[in-house]
Write a protein that holds these residues in place. Structure first.
Motif, PDB file in Angstrom:
ATOM      1  N   ILE A 210      45.624   7.265 -29.324  1.00 45.33           N
ATOM      2  CA  ILE A 210      46.342   8.100 -30.283  1.00 45.33           C
ATOM      3  C   ILE A 210      47.027   7.178 -31.284  1.00 45.33           C
ATOM      4  O   ILE A 210      47.870   6.353 -30.909  1.00 45.33           O
ATOM      5  CB  ILE A 210      47.380   8.998 -29.588  1.00 45.33           C
ATOM      6  CG1 ILE A 210      46.698   9.934 -28.592  1.00 45.33           C
ATOM      7  CG2 ILE A 210      48.156   9.810 -30.621  1.00 45.33           C
ATOM      8  CD1 ILE A 210      47.655  10.811 -27.817  1.00 45.33           C
ATOM      9  N   PHE A 211      46.651   7.308 -32.564  1.00 41.83           N
ATOM     10  CA  PHE A 211      47.294   6.555 -33.636  1.00 41.83           C
ATOM     11  C   PHE A 211      48.294   7.479 -34.340  1.00 41.83           C
ATOM     12  O   PHE A 211      47.975   8.623 -34.652  1.00 41.83           O
ATOM     13  CB  PHE A 211      46.259   6.043 -34.641  1.00 41.83           C
ATOM     14  CG  PHE A 211      45.303   5.035 -34.084  1.00 41.83           C
ATOM     15  CD1 PHE A 211      45.629   3.690 -34.050  1.00 41.83           C
ATOM     16  CD2 PHE A 211      44.058   5.420 -33.583  1.00 41.83           C
ATOM     17  CE1 PHE A 211      44.746   2.754 -33.548  1.00 41.83           C
ATOM     18  CE2 PHE A 211      43.176   4.498 -33.083  1.00 41.83           C
ATOM     19  CZ  PHE A 211      43.521   3.148 -33.047  1.00 41.83           C
ATOM     20  N   MET A 212      49.490   6.954 -34.598  1.00 40.82           N
ATOM     21  CA  MET A 212      50.523   7.739 -35.284  1.00 40.82           C
ATOM     22  C   MET A 212      51.089   6.909 -36.428  1.00 40.82           C
ATOM     23  O   MET A 212      51.459   5.740 -36.245  1.00 40.82           O
ATOM     24  CB  MET A 212      51.621   8.149 -34.305  1.00 40.82           C
ATOM     25  CG  MET A 212      51.102   8.981 -33.141  1.00 40.82           C
ATOM     26  SD  MET A 212      52.389   9.549 -32.020  1.00 40.82           S
ATOM     27  CE  MET A 212      53.197  10.767 -33.028  1.00 40.82           C
ATOM     28  N   HIS A 213      51.149   7.535 -37.606  1.00 40.28           N
ATOM     29  CA  HIS A 213      51.615   6.873 -38.826  1.00 40.28           C
ATOM     30  C   HIS A 213      52.697   7.746 -39.451  1.00 40.28           C
ATOM     31  O   HIS A 213      52.475   8.922 -39.721  1.00 40.28           O
ATOM     32  CB  HIS A 213      50.451   6.679 -39.800  1.00 40.28           C
ATOM     33  CG  HIS A 213      50.691   5.649 -40.845  1.00 40.28           C
ATOM     34  ND1 HIS A 213      51.604   5.820 -41.848  1.00 40.28           N
ATOM     35  CD2 HIS A 213      50.144   4.403 -41.042  1.00 40.28           C
ATOM     36  CE1 HIS A 213      51.604   4.751 -42.636  1.00 40.28           C
ATOM     37  NE2 HIS A 213      50.722   3.874 -42.164  1.00 40.28           N
ATOM     38  N   SER A 214      53.881   7.191 -39.668  1.00 45.41           N
ATOM     39  CA  SER A 214      55.025   7.987 -40.143  1.00 45.41           C
ATOM     40  C   SER A 214      55.189   7.950 -41.655  1.00 45.41           C
ATOM     41  O   SER A 214      56.196   8.432 -42.177  1.00 45.41           O
ATOM     42  CB  SER A 214      56.312   7.480 -39.484  1.00 45.41           C
ATOM     43  OG  SER A 214      56.581   6.137 -39.871  1.00 45.41           O
ATOM     44  N   THR A 215      54.221   7.387 -42.388  1.00 43.12           N
ATOM     45  CA  THR A 215      54.290   7.364 -43.857  1.00 43.12           C
ATOM     46  C   THR A 215      53.004   7.958 -44.429  1.00 43.12           C
ATOM     47  O   THR A 215      52.107   7.237 -44.886  1.00 43.12           O
ATOM     48  CB  THR A 215      54.474   5.919 -44.373  1.00 43.12           C
ATOM     49  OG1 THR A 215      55.494   5.268 -43.616  1.00 43.12           O
ATOM     50  CG2 THR A 215      54.869   5.917 -45.845  1.00 43.12           C
ATOM     51  N   PRO A 216      52.871   9.283 -44.416  1.00 49.80           N
ATOM     52  CA  PRO A 216      51.633   9.897 -44.924  1.00 49.80           C
ATOM     53  C   PRO A 216      51.424   9.670 -46.411  1.00 49.80           C
ATOM     54  O   PRO A 216      50.302   9.786 -46.906  1.00 49.80           O
ATOM     55  CB  PRO A 216      51.833  11.386 -44.604  1.00 49.80           C
ATOM     56  CG  PRO A 216      53.305  11.569 -44.533  1.00 49.80           C
ATOM     57  CD  PRO A 216      53.854  10.282 -43.961  1.00 49.80           C
ATOM     58  N   GLU A 217      52.514   9.342 -47.161  1.00 40.44           N
ATOM     59  CA  GLU A 217      52.362   9.087 -48.598  1.00 40.44           C
ATOM     60  C   GLU A 217      51.413   7.925 -48.860  1.00 40.44           C
ATOM     61  O   GLU A 217      50.881   7.807 -49.967  1.00 40.44           O
ATOM     62  CB  GLU A 217      53.725   8.783 -49.216  1.00 40.44           C
ATOM     63  CG  GLU A 217      54.701   9.952 -49.185  1.00 40.44           C
ATOM     64  CD  GLU A 217      55.507   9.983 -47.898  1.00 40.44           C
ATOM     65  OE1 GLU A 217      56.458  10.778 -47.828  1.00 40.44           O
ATOM     66  OE2 GLU A 217      55.183   9.206 -46.967  1.00 40.44           O
ATOM     67  N   ALA A 218      51.200   7.062 -47.865  1.00 38.55           N
ATOM     68  CA  ALA A 218      50.304   5.920 -48.035  1.00 38.55           C
ATOM     69  C   ALA A 218      48.857   6.357 -48.223  1.00 38.55           C
ATOM     70  O   ALA A 218      48.018   5.559 -48.657  1.00 38.55           O
ATOM     71  CB  ALA A 218      50.419   4.981 -46.832  1.00 38.55           C
ATOM     72  N   PHE A 219      48.550   7.616 -47.901  1.00 36.67           N
ATOM     73  CA  PHE A 219      47.187   8.127 -48.070  1.00 36.67           C
ATOM     74  C   PHE A 219      47.093   9.067 -49.282  1.00 36.67           C
ATOM     75  O   PHE A 219      46.066   9.697 -49.507  1.00 36.67           O
ATOM     76  CB  PHE A 219      46.745   8.872 -46.803  1.00 36.67           C
ATOM     77  CG  PHE A 219      46.847   8.035 -45.561  1.00 36.67           C
ATOM     78  CD1 PHE A 219      45.822   7.178 -45.207  1.00 36.67           C
ATOM     79  CD2 PHE A 219      47.974   8.099 -44.753  1.00 36.67           C
ATOM     80  CE1 PHE A 219      45.911   6.401 -44.065  1.00 36.67           C
ATOM     81  CE2 PHE A 219      48.073   7.322 -43.607  1.00 36.67           C
ATOM     82  CZ  PHE A 219      47.048   6.464 -43.264  1.00 36.67           C
ATOM     83  N   GLY A 220      48.196   9.178 -50.038  1.00 38.60           N
ATOM     84  CA  GLY A 220      48.207  10.050 -51.206  1.00 38.60           C
ATOM     85  C   GLY A 220      47.601   9.382 -52.433  1.00 38.60           C
ATOM     86  O   GLY A 220      47.417   8.158 -52.498  1.00 38.60           O
ATOM     87  N   ASN A 221      47.297  10.184 -53.432  1.00 35.47           N
ATOM     88  CA  ASN A 221      46.654   9.683 -54.652  1.00 35.47           C
ATOM     89  C   ASN A 221      47.522   8.652 -55.376  1.00 35.47           C
ATOM     90  O   ASN A 221      47.013   7.645 -55.886  1.00 35.47           O
ATOM     91  CB  ASN A 221      46.349  10.854 -55.597  1.00 35.47           C
ATOM     92  CG  ASN A 221      45.401  11.860 -54.975  1.00 35.47           C
ATOM     93  OD1 ASN A 221      44.503  11.496 -54.233  1.00 35.47           O
ATOM     94  ND2 ASN A 221      45.601  13.134 -55.276  1.00 35.47           N
ATOM     95  N   TYR A 222      48.832   8.904 -55.440  1.00 37.82           N
ATOM     96  CA  TYR A 222      49.729   8.032 -56.201  1.00 37.82           C
ATOM     97  C   TYR A 222      49.732   6.623 -55.622  1.00 37.82           C
ATOM     98  O   TYR A 222      49.636   5.629 -56.354  1.00 37.82           O
ATOM     99  CB  TYR A 222      51.135   8.628 -56.190  1.00 37.82           C
ATOM    100  CG  TYR A 222      52.115   7.929 -57.097  1.00 37.82           C
ATOM    101  CD1 TYR A 222      52.123   8.167 -58.466  1.00 37.82           C
ATOM    102  CD2 TYR A 222      53.045   7.038 -56.581  1.00 37.82           C
ATOM    103  CE1 TYR A 222      53.018   7.535 -59.299  1.00 37.82           C
ATOM    104  CE2 TYR A 222      53.950   6.393 -57.411  1.00 37.82           C
ATOM    105  CZ  TYR A 222      53.935   6.645 -58.773  1.00 37.82           C
ATOM    106  OH  TYR A 222      54.820   6.000 -59.588  1.00 37.82           O
TER     107      TYR A 222
END
Length: 410
Positions: A210-222
């Motif tokens: 199980i991978f968990m990442h607490s910064t989803p903005e890192a996968f956003g367009n910006y």
């Protein structure tokens, strides 16, 4: 319309046109809505990340538009692979989490990138998260800039990756050191913080991960379009087996997968949106100035209904009910004589010479029938009429009136 009203209307139209021009030249504000939808090209949409990942591995990519519990319950449609969740909030219920963990335990992978995780997930994996706030003179403010990095030395040469906007400051404040591996960190723009915080971890669960990442903005367009930040996403995807099916979750998304508003297309296009507003405004102006009637409505007056037949029928029924046959017979005779006076222009009470001949000629009856009819009328007038007399008189009068009339009229 008076001259004053015309001037006022002209000033109003000019004002609306001027305000419309000011609104049209104003730059469109940036939409920071955390959609994370594969269709959205806004800063926090995942269009770029999704399209690039799918383009590099199209044969193993599959979208999931239903809840994970329902998808994982169908053993025929799902095989071993990786389940990828990306949103600002991912919270599974107990049954859904148990179904997902059971699937991971068999040797599969679950990747969850989110600002907020459900308490049941954190409790199960013995984790805890915390938001970081910068303290300035007893005040708390958001962190303007952050830096993301990966622990693996093979990826250090590309980082750290700067987040060029004020994003979330969630990090893992507690982990299970026996089962959890730290894969990535986040450093906030704060000199008082000496060590980076954990934002990307891997937890062993049965035969799976199980991978968990607490910064989803890192996968956003910006984030993806700034400098070389796309390499950060590439390095993270290296932890996922690309040779097995990849299930992209479309269910846990803040942004709707498909627009439900009928005006969605119009509102998304600036020119169409203002055309729509101007159409509404023009309709209102038309209703106000031209919608009024030029003159007062003329009421429709319905003509009085001719109920003479019904009235006569009612009177006849009353006579019959009270058995006043003689009076009814006399009324019938009087009505017949009045008919001769008004319609045939003859006086039945003053029989001039050739009366019967003229009457027979005007009515289309034979002279013998006319004489016989009047003979019966005079006989009934000199005695108390019976029901049979009334019937004979009525039949004679009816025959007299409609001797030459078409059958349809009778």
């Amino acid at each position: 319309m008076s001259r004053f009203n015309k001037i006022a209307l002209g000033v109003f139209i000019l004002l609306v046109a001027f305000l419309t021009y000011l609104e049209a030249i104003e730059p469109t504000p940036i939409n920071w809505y955390p959609s994370y939808s594969k269709l959205d090209k806004i800063p926090l949409g995942s269009y770029i990340f999704y399209e690039n990942w799918k383009e590099t591995n199209p044969e193993h990519f599959e979208e999931v538009n239903i809840p994970p519990f329902e998808f994982l319950s169908d053993s025929l449609s799902i095989t071993n692979g990786s389940y990828f969740f990306l949103n600002n909030y991912v919270n599974f219920d107990e049954d859904e989490l148990n179904k997902l963990l059971a699937w991971v335990e068999k040797g599969n992978t679950a990747f969850i990138a989110s600002d907020v995780f459900g308490d049941n997930v954190l409790d199960t994996l013995n984790l805890d998260t915390k938001p970081y706030n910068k303290k300035i003179e007893n005040q708390i403010s958001f962190i303007p800039k952050t830096e993301l990095d990966l622990v693996n030395p093979n990826f250090n040469q590309d980082g750290p990756f700067e987040v060029p906007h004020e994003f979330s400051s969630i990090y893992f404040s507690k982990i299970d050191t026996l089962k959890t591996t730290i894969l990535g960190t986040v450093r906030y723009d704060d000199d008082t913080l000496s060590e980076p915080q954990i934002n990307f971890i891997e937890t062993e669960f049965g035969d799976g991960k199980i991978f968990m990442h607490s910064t989803p903005e890192a996968f956003g367009n910006y984030f993806m379009l700034k400098n070389n930040n796309f390499k950060y996403a590439e390095n993270i995807l290296a932890y996922i087996d690309q040779d097995t099916p990849i299930y992209w979750d479309n269910y846990y998304k803040t942004g709707k997968a498909q627009p439900t508003n009928l005006l969605y297309v119009i509102m998304q296009n600036k020119a169409l949106k203002w055309a729509y507003y101007l159409m509404i405004l023009a309709s209102l102006l038309f209703i106000i100035f031209e919608g009024k009637r030029k003159q007062r409505a003329i009421p429709v007056v319905k003509p009085l209904k001719n109920q003479s037949y019904e009235y006569t029928q009612t009177i006849a029924d009353l006579y019959l009910e009270q058995k006043k046959i003689d009076e009814l017979t006399q009324k019938r005779i009087q009505h017949f004589k009045e008919y001769i006076r008004t319609d045939l222009k003859l006086d039945p009470d003053k029989k001039q010479d050739h009366f019967y001949t003229i009457l027979a000629d005007k009515s289309g009856n034979s002279i013998e029938f006319v004489k016989e009819l009047f003979k019966n009328i005079e006989a009934v007038s000199n005695k108390k009429a019976t029901a049979q007399d009334f019937e004979n008189i009525s039949k004679g009068i009816h025959k007299f009136k409609y001797a030459n009339a078409p059958k349809e009229k009778i």
